[in-house]
Write a protein that holds these residues in place. Structure first.
Motif, PDB file in Angstrom:
ATOM      1  N   TRP A 109      -4.794   6.719   0.371  1.00 58.54           N
ATOM      2  CA  TRP A 109      -4.867   5.553  -0.523  1.00 58.54           C
ATOM      3  C   TRP A 109      -5.808   4.487   0.041  1.00 58.54           C
ATOM      4  O   TRP A 109      -6.649   3.934  -0.668  1.00 58.54           O
ATOM      5  N   ARG A 110      -5.670   4.224   1.334  1.00 55.21           N
ATOM      6  CA  ARG A 110      -6.506   3.192   1.958  1.00 55.21           C
ATOM      7  C   ARG A 110      -7.949   3.637   2.098  1.00 55.21           C
ATOM      8  O   ARG A 110      -8.879   2.847   1.894  1.00 55.21           O
ATOM      9  N   ASP A 122       0.824  -1.212   0.000  1.00 56.32           N
ATOM     10  CA  ASP A 122       0.000   0.000   0.000  1.00 56.32           C
ATOM     11  C   ASP A 122       0.859   1.265   0.000  1.00 56.32           C
ATOM     12  O   ASP A 122       0.528   2.255  -0.651  1.00 56.32           O
TER      13      ASP A 122
END
Length: 275
Positions: A25-26, A11
């Motif tokens: 991003w998550r 990630d």
């Protein structure tokens, strides 16, 4: 499994490619919005996602192109071999996580998963160091807390040199040796151990979780350091009282279970070097 020829990316790597924070991003789950992007390893509790770096780079390049032209992205990502493709043989350079590495062994050579996990940090049977570690941080000269991956060949070669059950003993300290003290480590490692001794002296009910938070080490590493410090403390107690009892150990170390105290006492006696 990460097929040979694919560069694994976690990630954090994905977030860096997009120029985003890891949290963004998550939170956006952007990987779900990219058609054809293969998730090589599902994420979950303490389990990191793994993507193909080549696919991530291609997807980001296409998004940047589409943004400049004010059109929708037309993703054309590099193919990733399917892990379950029956026409694809087991490549010796495939990358495997800990559980996959166990299943790479012949069935008759496999142990229980719980036992296999102890091999990762064991002091008797111990797996080779991972070929690739994504993320994590360096503690006492070792990277901990990341996604650990082994090449198939690494595991199979290690297993080929591991004694068969009931076969000849492997190399190591001679049978019956009383010299079981840990081998010398790095200066950083010794400073870490001194810090653990200090914390244990200040709080005899110190837990591995609290130790991990106080020192910034991985919880598994914290458990090992705490156990070493406790055994050292029990050895000191034995030096002053050879007739030390498990109840004495339990009281001094603030242990709630007598069996744990007895185990520490037994290990401390066994690790005491004979004069």
């Amino acid at each position: 499994m990460i097929p040979n020829g694919v560069t694994p990316a976690d990630d954090q790597t994905a977030a860096d490619i997009w120029g985003w924070t890891l949290g963004h991003w998550r939170d956006t789950k952007h990987w779900k919005k990219i058609p054809g992007l293969v998730l090589l390893r599902e994420g979950g509790h303490r389990r990191g996602r793994v993507f193909s770096r080549e696919q991530l780079l291609a997807a980001h390049t296409e998004e940047e192109r589409a943004k400049k032209l004010n059109v929708l992205p037309a993703y054309d990502l590099p193919p990733v071999p399917a892990a379950d493709d029956p026409n694809r043989g087991a490549d010796p350079d495939d990358l495997l996580d800990l559980e996959e590495a166990l299943h790479a062994l012949p069935k008759e050579r496999r142990v229980a998963l719980s036992t296999w996990k102890t091999y990762r940090y064991g002091d008797k049977t111990r797996l080779p160091e991972p070929d690739v570690v994504l993320g994590g941080k360096t503690v006492d000269g070792q990277i901990v807390g990341g996604i650990e991956l082994w090449r198939r060949r690494t595991i199979l070669e290690w297993d080929a040199n591991r004694p068969a059950r009931g076969g000849p003993k492997g190399r190591g300290r001679p049978a019956g040796s009383k010299d079981r003290a840990p081998r010398a480590g790095t200066k950083q490692g010794e400073e870490r151990r001194q810090e653990v001794r200090r914390l244990l002296a200040e709080n005899n009910r110190l837990t591995a979780k609290a130790l991990a938070e106080a020192t910034g080490v991985h919880p598994v590493h914290a458990e090992r350091l705490l156990r070493e410090a406790r055994i050292e403390k029990v050895r000191q107690m034995l030096a002053g009282n050879p007739d030390l009892l498990a109840d004495d150990v339990r009281e001094t170390l603030g242990l709630g279970v007598r069996a744990h105290a007895q185990k520490l006492l037994n290990d401390a006696r066994a690790s005491t070097t004979a004069p």
